[in-house]
Design a protein around this motif. Sequence first.
Motif, PDB file in Angstrom:
ATOM      1  N   SER A 293       0.814  -1.329   0.052  1.00  0.00           N
ATOM      2  CA  SER A 293       0.116   0.028   0.151  1.00  0.00           C
ATOM      3  C   SER A 293       0.769   1.291   0.014  1.00  0.00           C
ATOM      4  O   SER A 293       2.100   1.242   0.084  1.00  0.00           O
ATOM      5  CB  SER A 293      -0.854  -0.145   1.182  1.00  0.00           C
ATOM      6  OG  SER A 293      -0.097   0.210   2.210  1.00  0.00           O
ATOM      7  N   SER A 381      -1.973   4.431   1.439  1.00  0.00           N
ATOM      8  CA  SER A 381      -1.376   4.139   2.766  1.00  0.00           C
ATOM      9  C   SER A 381      -2.254   4.428   3.879  1.00  0.00           C
ATOM     10  O   SER A 381      -2.046   3.584   4.697  1.00  0.00           O
ATOM     11  CB  SER A 381      -0.085   5.128   2.822  1.00  0.00           C
ATOM     12  OG  SER A 381       0.637   5.096   4.048  1.00  0.00           O
ATOM     13  N   ASP A 384      -4.484   1.655   4.043  1.00  0.00           N
ATOM     14  CA  ASP A 384      -3.832   0.342   3.883  1.00  0.00           C
ATOM     15  C   ASP A 384      -4.335  -0.678   2.809  1.00  0.00           C
ATOM     16  O   ASP A 384      -4.610  -1.735   3.097  1.00  0.00           O
ATOM     17  CB  ASP A 384      -3.725  -0.359   5.402  1.00  0.00           C
ATOM     18  CG  ASP A 384      -2.256  -1.196   5.303  1.00  0.00           C
ATOM     19  OD1 ASP A 384      -1.659  -1.126   4.394  1.00  0.00           O
ATOM     20  OD2 ASP A 384      -2.302  -2.008   6.202  1.00  0.00           O
TER      21      ASP A 384
END
Length: 458
Positions: A293, A381, A384
């Motif tokens: 990710s 991110s 995730d």
Amino acid sequence: MAKTKSAYFCQSCGYESAKWLGRCPSCNEWNTFVEEITEKAGSKVPSWKTASGSQRLNKPTKVDDIRALGEERILTGDQELDRVLGGGLVAGSMVLIGGEPGIGKSTLMLQLALNITGKKVLYISGEESEQQIKMRAERITNQPKANCYILTETSTQNIFKQIETLDPDIMIVDSIQTLHSAHIDSTPGSVSQVRECTAELLRFAKETNTPVFLIGHITKDGTIAGPKILEHMVDTVLQFEGDRHHVYRILRSIKNRFGAAAEMGIYAMHGNGLREVSNPSEILLLQREEDLSGIAISATLEGARPMLIETQALVSTAAYGTPQRSANGFDTKRMNMLLAVLEKRCGFKLSTRDVFLNIAGGIKVEDPAIDLAILVAIISSHEDIFISSKVCFAAEVGLSGEIRAVNRIEQRISEAEKLGFEKIFISSYNLKGLINTKYKIELSGVSKIEDVFSMLFG
Ligand code: TYD
Ligand code: MG
């Protein structure tokens, strides 16, 4: 007897004043004025040989009546450099190369001097000894038959004396800040010396039609040391940049009278010199075994060349009260703007999170088409959730979260297709103008940032 003339110069921007000033009215820097002698007592108008050219009277001529000379281009044998110069080196042109210390300016120029075929090159060094240059030359090439002469000299008058007997086809000066002219009394590297030496070399270049490369130091803030007029005087300004700890170096044209500015060449620094990188996308896309990710790929354009670049983001809980925001290879202010768009338009709470951003390969990107990939990497991110490595992005993001069109979209799409991507997100305005059936890659036109997120993260 004529009096010695002097003036005060701002060491930061080259502004000239008759009296000392505390603050430069041009660049607003404090305490930068230094007195420099502009003309020595009894000295004549300087020229590289004798002052003769300036006596000739030029008459106005109609554009139609001017005979067009086909621009003579010299191919340097370095394809990246030739492209950055706009298709080879133009006879009689002056090229300034700036860059941080240790980035490889001397190496690039020496390599050119050693590899060019059928040209006599004079490499003038005021920084290194003949032995040092010889050692470097041996490191770079193992064919010692190059037609390259080394001269360690810093006085322009002595240089011109040598040139008369040697008659080189190309001249390289390493660096302009080490030269000094006898016509000026100030120290090498000062504004008036740099200006005078450049003017003398420029006259030489134009009168003899010999191309001249100047290597220039840069100051702390990244501009070429010495007066700004140095950049105005020369035909082309190239910037050699990159992270000294990475292998990749980028040669960018900032100004070019004979080609497109913003053109770019990529090199890799190896133990035996600089190597051209002709297919940048393949190295800039990290080979990934598993899906991670925080990674999104952008189809950017550097100069005229499309490139796919990996953008990486890390969003984590802030360890201290004030969250950290840092970006490598991307403008931090723009990142903050994009984060504000995410907060306001999409409701992501990022104000208590640290956000780190990185462009792979140590490259700096200014193309606005990277915006969308950056936003997607940040959310990837944050949530995730990984983004498929077969998907890429090319669009600008506006303040109200709208997805804006970018230029030369066809080139970006073709490059993505060539590299095996299966889907590209572009602005719906870009999509309207395209013939959809031409491509194998799936084109996904989007108009709002929320649409992108719902398509990717559900
Ligand atoms: P240099 O050309 O001296 O930089 P500049 O003139 O811009 O100051 O480059 C020096 C750096 O490059 C130095 O750190 C060593 C490295 N280098 C290599 O890695 N491989 C090589 O073949 C050469 C010649 C230099
Ligand atoms: Mg050097």
